[in-house]
Design a protein around this motif. Structure first.
Motif, mmCIF file in Angstrom:
data_model
loop_
_atom_site.group_PDB
_atom_site.id
_atom_site.type_symbol
_atom_site.label_atom_id
_atom_site.label_comp_id
_atom_site.label_asym_id
_atom_site.label_seq_id
_atom_site.Cartn_x
_atom_site.Cartn_y
_atom_site.Cartn_z
ATOM 1 N N ASN A 196 0.834 -1.215 0.000
ATOM 2 C CA ASN A 196 0.000 0.000 0.000
ATOM 3 C C ASN A 196 0.870 1.268 0.000
ATOM 4 N N GLU A 197 2.008 1.180 -0.678
ATOM 5 C CA GLU A 197 2.991 2.268 -0.708
ATOM 6 C C GLU A 197 2.481 3.489 -1.471
ATOM 7 N N GLN A 198 1.668 3.250 -2.514
ATOM 8 C CA GLN A 198 1.179 4.341 -3.365
ATOM 9 C C GLN A 198 2.346 5.234 -3.814
ATOM 10 N N PRO A 199 3.289 4.662 -4.564
ATOM 11 C CA PRO A 199 4.518 5.378 -4.905
ATOM 12 C C PRO A 199 4.356 6.437 -5.994
ATOM 13 N N LYS A 244 11.342 5.796 -5.975
ATOM 14 C CA LYS A 244 12.162 4.611 -6.236
ATOM 15 C C LYS A 244 12.400 3.779 -4.988
ATOM 16 N N LYS A 245 12.029 4.304 -3.824
ATOM 17 C CA LYS A 245 12.276 3.594 -2.560
ATOM 18 C C LYS A 245 10.991 3.506 -1.749
ATOM 19 N N PHE A 246 10.897 2.465 -0.936
ATOM 20 C CA PHE A 246 9.803 2.358 0.017
ATOM 21 C C PHE A 246 9.994 3.408 1.104
ATOM 22 N N ALA A 247 8.938 4.083 1.455
ATOM 23 C CA ALA A 247 9.016 5.110 2.500
ATOM 24 C C ALA A 247 9.329 4.498 3.860
ATOM 25 N N SER A 248 8.837 3.289 4.101
ATOM 26 C CA SER A 248 8.972 2.678 5.423
ATOM 27 C C SER A 248 10.396 2.260 5.772
ATOM 28 N N ALA A 285 11.097 -2.073 -6.458
ATOM 29 C CA ALA A 285 11.142 -2.580 -7.833
ATOM 30 C C ALA A 285 9.764 -2.629 -8.476
ATOM 31 N N HIS A 286 8.717 -2.404 -7.710
ATOM 32 C CA HIS A 286 7.350 -2.520 -8.221
ATOM 33 C C HIS A 286 6.678 -1.165 -8.428
ATOM 34 N N ALA A 287 7.388 -0.089 -8.227
ATOM 35 C CA ALA A 287 6.790 1.245 -8.297
ATOM 36 C C ALA A 287 6.166 1.532 -9.659
ATOM 37 N N ARG A 288 6.855 1.189 -10.736
ATOM 38 C CA ARG A 288 6.307 1.445 -12.073
ATOM 39 C C ARG A 288 5.050 0.608 -12.319
ATOM 40 N N ASP A 345 12.230 20.351 -10.105
ATOM 41 C CA ASP A 345 13.109 20.091 -8.969
ATOM 42 C C ASP A 345 12.784 18.746 -8.302
ATOM 43 N N ILE A 346 12.689 17.704 -9.131
ATOM 44 C CA ILE A 346 12.331 16.366 -8.660
ATOM 45 C C ILE A 346 13.541 15.741 -7.962
ATOM 46 N N PRO A 347 13.360 15.300 -6.719
ATOM 47 C CA PRO A 347 14.484 14.713 -5.968
ATOM 48 C C PRO A 347 15.010 13.435 -6.629
ATOM 49 N N ALA A 348 16.238 13.087 -6.322
ATOM 50 C CA ALA A 348 16.908 11.932 -6.934
ATOM 51 C C ALA A 348 16.210 10.616 -6.628
ATOM 52 N N ASP A 349 15.500 10.524 -5.505
ATOM 53 C CA ASP A 349 14.849 9.264 -5.180
ATOM 54 C C ASP A 349 13.449 9.136 -5.794
ATOM 55 N N PHE A 350 13.113 10.051 -6.706
ATOM 56 C CA PHE A 350 11.889 9.971 -7.497
ATOM 57 C C PHE A 350 12.267 9.938 -8.967
ATOM 58 N N GLU A 351 11.434 9.286 -9.769
ATOM 59 C CA GLU A 351 11.735 9.107 -11.187
ATOM 60 C C GLU A 351 10.554 9.508 -12.061
ATOM 61 N N PRO A 352 10.739 10.472 -12.983
ATOM 62 C CA PRO A 352 9.698 10.777 -13.964
ATOM 63 C C PRO A 352 9.513 9.565 -14.889
#
Length: 189
Positions: free
Chosen positions: A42-45, A87-91, A97-100, A137-144
């Motif tokens: 339920n990460e909702q990435p 790109k990472k789990f918040a927890s 690996a399943h974000a996309r 200004d998207i942070p490195a741990d997020f991916e367009p």
């Protein structure tokens, strides 16, 4: 061919959009539908950067990230969306690996909600993720990941002549025999 839900059967990705504003309540419903998608833990990435033509500055920023071919037709769309994933789990900060995949489920929900309101979406890979990262200004741990043009169906005649032939709701699909796997790759058609 098996009978499928009418919204799935009706869905297609036009390039011609009507010059008609999308109502605020419909925009909210689109993103609410996306928020109800299943996701790993339920990460909702997924994250969305969007603008309608009413927000001209943000619309132009999004538009500037598109490739030249997409810019030729997206200008008719009253709304543009940039999709982004964590790109990472918040927890635990482990790679997700399943974000996309999860984003795809959210966009699937959004797409069906759009169709139920006579709105159409056209997803695009033809954009500069690097420029989007810089502009927003998207942070490195997020991916367009993708961009989406959205609006009411327009007239194909408004498109450049070279694109009109592509503007058809007729969609070719692979047969189930080509998609279903029984364990023997050599028999795949």
């Amino acid at each position: 061919m098996a009978q499928i839900h009418e919204l799935i059967d009706k869905r297609w990705s036009p390039r011609a959009f009507a010059d008609k504003e999308i109502e605020e309540d419909k925009i909210e419903k689109l993103f609410e539908a996306a928020s109800f998608a299943a996701s790993c833990y339920n990460e909702q990435p997924w994250r969305f950067v969007y603008a309608t033509k009413d927000y001209a500055e943000r619309y132009e920023q999004l538009f500037s990230c598109l490739g030249e071919f997409n810019q030729m037709w997206v200008k008719t769309a009253p709304m543009i969306i940039l999709t982004v994933v964590s790109k990472k789990f918040a927890s635990n900060q482990n790679p997700n690996a399943h974000a996309r995949h999860d984003l795809g489920l959210a966009i699937g929900n959004m797409s069906m909600q759009a169709m139920s309101m006579d709105l159409y979406m056209h997803q695009m890979a033809g954009f500069s993720a690097e420029k989007a990262r810089e502009v927003f200004d998207i942070p490195a741990d997020f991916e367009p990941v993708t961009m989406i043009a959205l609006g009411y169906l327009g007239d194909a005649e408004q498109l450049p002549e070279s694109m009109r032939e592509m503007e058809s709701p007729k969609r070719d699909r692979k047969s189930l025999a080509r998609l279903l796997f029984d364990g023997d790759w050599d028999k795949m058609r």
